[in-house]
Design a protein around this motif. Structure first.
Motif, PDB file in Angstrom:
ATOM      1  N   UNK A 106      -0.616 -11.688  -8.990  1.00 15.59           N
ATOM      2  CA  UNK A 106      -1.460 -12.757  -9.515  1.00 15.59           C
ATOM      3  C   UNK A 106      -0.681 -14.033  -9.796  1.00 15.59           C
ATOM      4  N   UNK A 107       0.635 -13.939  -9.922  1.00 14.13           N
ATOM      5  CA  UNK A 107       1.454 -15.109 -10.257  1.00 14.13           C
ATOM      6  C   UNK A 107       2.114 -15.719  -9.029  1.00 14.13           C
ATOM      7  N   UNK A 108       1.795 -15.187  -7.860  1.00 12.56           N
ATOM      8  CA  UNK A 108       2.261 -15.784  -6.624  1.00 12.56           C
ATOM      9  C   UNK A 108       3.671 -15.395  -6.243  1.00 12.56           C
ATOM     10  N   UNK A 109       4.219 -16.154  -5.321  1.00 14.46           N
ATOM     11  CA  UNK A 109       5.564 -15.925  -4.798  1.00 14.46           C
ATOM     12  C   UNK A 109       6.294 -17.264  -4.811  1.00 14.46           C
ATOM     13  N   UNK A 110       7.619 -17.192  -4.729  1.00 17.50           N
ATOM     14  CA  UNK A 110       8.413 -18.416  -4.726  1.00 17.50           C
ATOM     15  C   UNK A 110       9.754 -18.139  -4.078  1.00 17.50           C
ATOM     16  N   UNK A 121       9.714   1.421 -14.137  1.00 21.71           N
ATOM     17  CA  UNK A 121      10.198   0.713 -12.962  1.00 21.71           C
ATOM     18  C   UNK A 121       9.167   0.802 -11.833  1.00 21.71           C
ATOM     19  N   UNK A 122       9.116  -0.240 -11.006  1.00 16.99           N
ATOM     20  CA  UNK A 122       8.192  -0.275  -9.884  1.00 16.99           C
ATOM     21  C   UNK A 122       8.987  -0.666  -8.635  1.00 16.99           C
ATOM     22  N   UNK A 123       8.812   0.089  -7.570  1.00 18.40           N
ATOM     23  CA  UNK A 123       9.476  -0.251  -6.315  1.00 18.40           C
ATOM     24  C   UNK A 123       8.655  -1.288  -5.563  1.00 18.40           C
ATOM     25  N   UNK A 124       9.336  -2.336  -5.131  1.00 21.40           N
ATOM     26  CA  UNK A 124       8.693  -3.440  -4.415  1.00 21.40           C
ATOM     27  C   UNK A 124       9.353  -3.572  -3.047  1.00 21.40           C
ATOM     28  N   UNK A 134      11.737 -19.604   7.457  1.00 19.52           N
ATOM     29  CA  UNK A 134      11.378 -18.185   7.403  1.00 19.52           C
ATOM     30  C   UNK A 134      10.095 -18.026   6.576  1.00 19.52           C
ATOM     31  N   UNK A 135       9.439 -16.886   6.783  1.00 19.65           N
ATOM     32  CA  UNK A 135       8.246 -16.521   6.026  1.00 19.65           C
ATOM     33  C   UNK A 135       8.514 -15.196   5.325  1.00 19.65           C
ATOM     34  N   UNK A 136       7.924 -15.019   4.153  1.00 16.76           N
ATOM     35  CA  UNK A 136       8.233 -13.818   3.374  1.00 16.76           C
ATOM     36  C   UNK A 136       6.993 -13.333   2.623  1.00 16.76           C
ATOM     37  N   UNK A 137       7.026 -12.053   2.248  1.00 15.97           N
ATOM     38  CA  UNK A 137       5.962 -11.461   1.454  1.00 15.97           C
ATOM     39  C   UNK A 137       6.479 -10.197   0.787  1.00 15.97           C
ATOM     40  N   UNK A 138       5.706  -9.698  -0.183  1.00 20.82           N
ATOM     41  CA  UNK A 138       6.059  -8.501  -0.940  1.00 20.82           C
ATOM     42  C   UNK A 138       4.921  -7.488  -0.843  1.00 20.82           C
ATOM     43  N   UNK A 139       5.261  -6.205  -1.051  1.00 25.20           N
ATOM     44  CA  UNK A 139       4.263  -5.133  -1.066  1.00 25.20           C
ATOM     45  C   UNK A 139       4.533  -4.190  -2.238  1.00 25.20           C
ATOM     46  N   UNK A 140       3.469  -3.780  -2.895  1.00 21.22           N
ATOM     47  CA  UNK A 140       3.512  -2.719  -3.899  1.00 21.22           C
ATOM     48  C   UNK A 140       2.345  -1.796  -3.608  1.00 21.22           C
ATOM     49  N   UNK A 141       2.636  -0.590  -3.176  1.00 21.46           N
ATOM     50  CA  UNK A 141       1.556   0.316  -2.809  1.00 21.46           C
ATOM     51  C   UNK A 141       0.694  -0.299  -1.723  1.00 21.46           C
ATOM     52  N   UNK A 142      -0.596  -0.384  -1.953  1.00 20.22           N
ATOM     53  CA  UNK A 142      -1.516  -0.957  -0.966  1.00 20.22           C
ATOM     54  C   UNK A 142      -1.655  -2.467  -1.101  1.00 20.22           C
ATOM     55  N   UNK A 143      -1.006  -3.037  -2.114  1.00 23.01           N
ATOM     56  CA  UNK A 143      -1.161  -4.457  -2.379  1.00 23.01           C
ATOM     57  C   UNK A 143      -0.116  -5.276  -1.610  1.00 23.01           C
ATOM     58  N   UNK A 144      -0.542  -6.380  -1.002  1.00 25.80           N
ATOM     59  CA  UNK A 144       0.343  -7.282  -0.272  1.00 25.80           C
ATOM     60  C   UNK A 144       0.204  -8.679  -0.865  1.00 25.80           C
ATOM     61  N   UNK A 145       1.329  -9.299  -1.144  1.00 22.38           N
ATOM     62  CA  UNK A 145       1.298 -10.639  -1.721  1.00 22.38           C
ATOM     63  C   UNK A 145       0.857 -11.674  -0.702  1.00 22.38           C
TER      64      UNK A 145
END
Length: 544
Positions: free
Chosen positions: A62-66, A96-99, A141-152
């Protein structure tokens, strides 16, 4: 990735190093207080159980990426997990959460350059800072993160060119002062769509003041902010929640996703007009340092900063150096953490023995030496200094003994004289200072003698207006005529909100001051209020 300390030893050492100027604290007292203030993990808590990513029920991004601090071979990627951003802990348990993260050459991630995993620790409010290395210089470059089924959402970043490479041009943006309660971040919407290589945030990323349930000047009719924001930030949780409020703004998130940021703080990230361990309201220094430790910790957690900027207790080395090929060297300053207390009670005052004491400093001796030594070794065509408060002389009235701001470099004239002497000794020919703080756009010629308009121009200062602070503002503020008459080296003065872009080239630099008509209502358009150029080897601002 961020390494979680397994014990308090680094923080204890940092606290002990500062006992000389903080004699009111004992070694054990400082250690206990700072550990409490920043909620440091113990050896056992760092090994807390890991949360099954599949059990993260809501969108954690919810707080985005940077991204930030681009280097020739690496980028820094940031996000913070907060499915419920307006709650303490962000809606996640103390686990802890794996990202997973990906960095690609294209927006669709068909050509992945690097990928990996990082742990989001509860001790750092589930923020992650990924330093991706072994990259090609001068690339997007382009980037993104994943947690479980969620993709930033997808972010766009870039590496800097090789330090030895000749670079034809660079376009930067400078921003500052974004009081949430003073209006909408419309300027960020336009900045997200602008064609710039990197954004410099020059301070006051957030404000410590209370934000009402209606959002202050935003006057929401379709939402009610929780009461946790309707108080001044003091504790670590207060600052963490305030960053969540600011980063919930879609225009700010869009700007972060579009461009890498280079950030430095001013005062409001902690408290208005503080100086080192002296608070605005003269709180006991030990008490204020607890607050500063919390503010610095939350700042690092919520900004795209690398490991060397991680605070130890109430201290953090935020000043640092970046290069952009042989075109530009950026010396990012911190003029809050090490400064002498403001003279004359921090009120506007004519220069006098108190403000002109040679022992006074706005940077601290170590940072001052670092800056000047960096100039001596610089191979860059442009030497740019992103920092916080007005560097050039700014007389506030038309009297013979005009008053000056004691919070700006005018209150530390010996410090400014030493820095300019260092620039001259290093034969810096193309000096540019980037400034925030004052909620207006200025363009100054930096003079060898500010009292003599005919003296040599040593460089230029570009002051970025605020994103929102001061609400809508005016094209010509009430002080416009006085300031322009009192300061012949002041070439531009505009009180609207917005940002400034600077194009650095091999022959000249161009500054474009971009403003919006209003921030108390959403959706205002943007215009270029004025443009100036300064030539390589012939400093001085001229209308473009």
């Amino acid at each position: 990735m961020t390494r979680i300390p397994s014990q308090h030893a680094p923080e204890l050492r940092a606290a002990a190093q500062h006992l000389g100027r903080r004699r009111f604290l004992t070694v054990t007292g400082a250690a206990a207080a700072l550990a409490f203030a920043v909620n440091l993990p113990t050896a056992g808590s760092a090994a807390a159980a890991e949360l099954d990513a599949a059990k993260v029920a809501g969108d954690p991004f919810t707080l985005g990426v940077a991204s930030g601090d681009p280097q020739p071979d690496s980028v820094l990627l940031w996000t913070r997990l907060a499915p419920k951003p307006y709650e303490t802990g962000g809606g996640l348990p103390a686990q802890r959460v794996e990202v997973r993260w990906e960095l690609a050459h294209d927006e669709r991630f068909r050509r992945v350059a690097r990928r990996g995993t990082v742990t989001a620790h509860p001790e750092f409010n589930h923020s992650v800072h990924v330093e991706v290395g072994h990259l090609a210089p001068g690339r997007v470059y382009y980037y993104r993160f994943r947690v479980g089924r969620w993709i930033s959402g997808t972010g766009r970043t870039r590496t800097a060119p090789e330090a030895s490479r000749r670079v034809a041009g660079l376009t930067l943006a400078a921003v500052s002062c974004q009081a949430y309660h003073d209006g909408y971040f419309t300027a960020y919407k336009h900045l997200a769509e602008d064609d710039v290589d990197v954004v410099f945030h020059l301070g006051d990323y957030l404000y410590e003041y209370a934000v009402t349930s209606a959002g202050g000047a935003r006057a929401y009719t379709d939402r009610v902010l929780p009461d946790v924001f309707n108080r001044e930030t003091v504790t670590l949780d207060d600052y963490r929640l305030r960053y969540a409020l600011y980063k919930s703004d879609p225009d700010l998130r869009a700007a972060h996703a579009a461009h890498p940021f280079v950030v430095t703080w001013d005062d409001h990230e902690t408290e208005n007009n503080y100086a080192d361990d002296v608070s605005e309201n003269d709180d006991p220094p030990a008490e204020f340092l607890l607050r500063r430790a919390s503010a610095y910790r939350a700042y690092w957690e919520n900004q795209p900063l690398r490991r060397p900027q991680l605070p130890t207790g109430p201290d953090a080395q935020l000043y640092r150096r970046l290069v952009w090929g042989r075109l530009a060297q950026f010396d990012i300053l911190d003029t809050r953490q090490y400064r002498s207390n403001q003279a004359y009670g921090d009120t506007a005052h004519a220069p006098g023995p108190e403000s002109d004491d040679p022992a006074r400093t706005i940077t601290g001796a170590t940072q001052e030496r670092w800056l000047i030594d960096g100039w001596r070794h610089s191979r860059a065509l442009w030497n740019v200094v992103p920092q916080q408060v007005t560097f050039s002389e700014r007389k506030l009235d038309l009297t013979a003994a005009a008053k000056l701001s004691m919070d700006a470099w005018d209150g530390y004239r010996a410090s400014r004289a030493r820095v300019l002497a260092g620039a001259k000794a290093a034969r810096v020919e193309n000096l540019m200072v980037l400034t925030g703080d004052v909620h207006v756009g200025y363009a100054f010629d930096i003079k060898d003698d500010f009292d003599d308009p005919a003296s040599r121009t040593l460089g230029t200062e570009i002051v970025a207006t605020s994103i929102t602070s001061g609400k809508d503002g005016a094209e010509k503020p009430s002080t416009w005529e006085t300031y322009t008459k009192a300061n012949p080296h002041l070439k531009f003065y505009n009180g609207r909100r917005g940002y400034v872009t600077v194009g650095l080239g091999e022959e000249s630099a161009r500054a474009d001051f971009k403003t919006v008509s209003a921030v108390t209502v959403p959706g205002a358009g943007i215009t270029t209020a004025a443009s100036f150029v300064t030539a390589v080897g012939d400093q001085g601002l001229r209308p473009a």
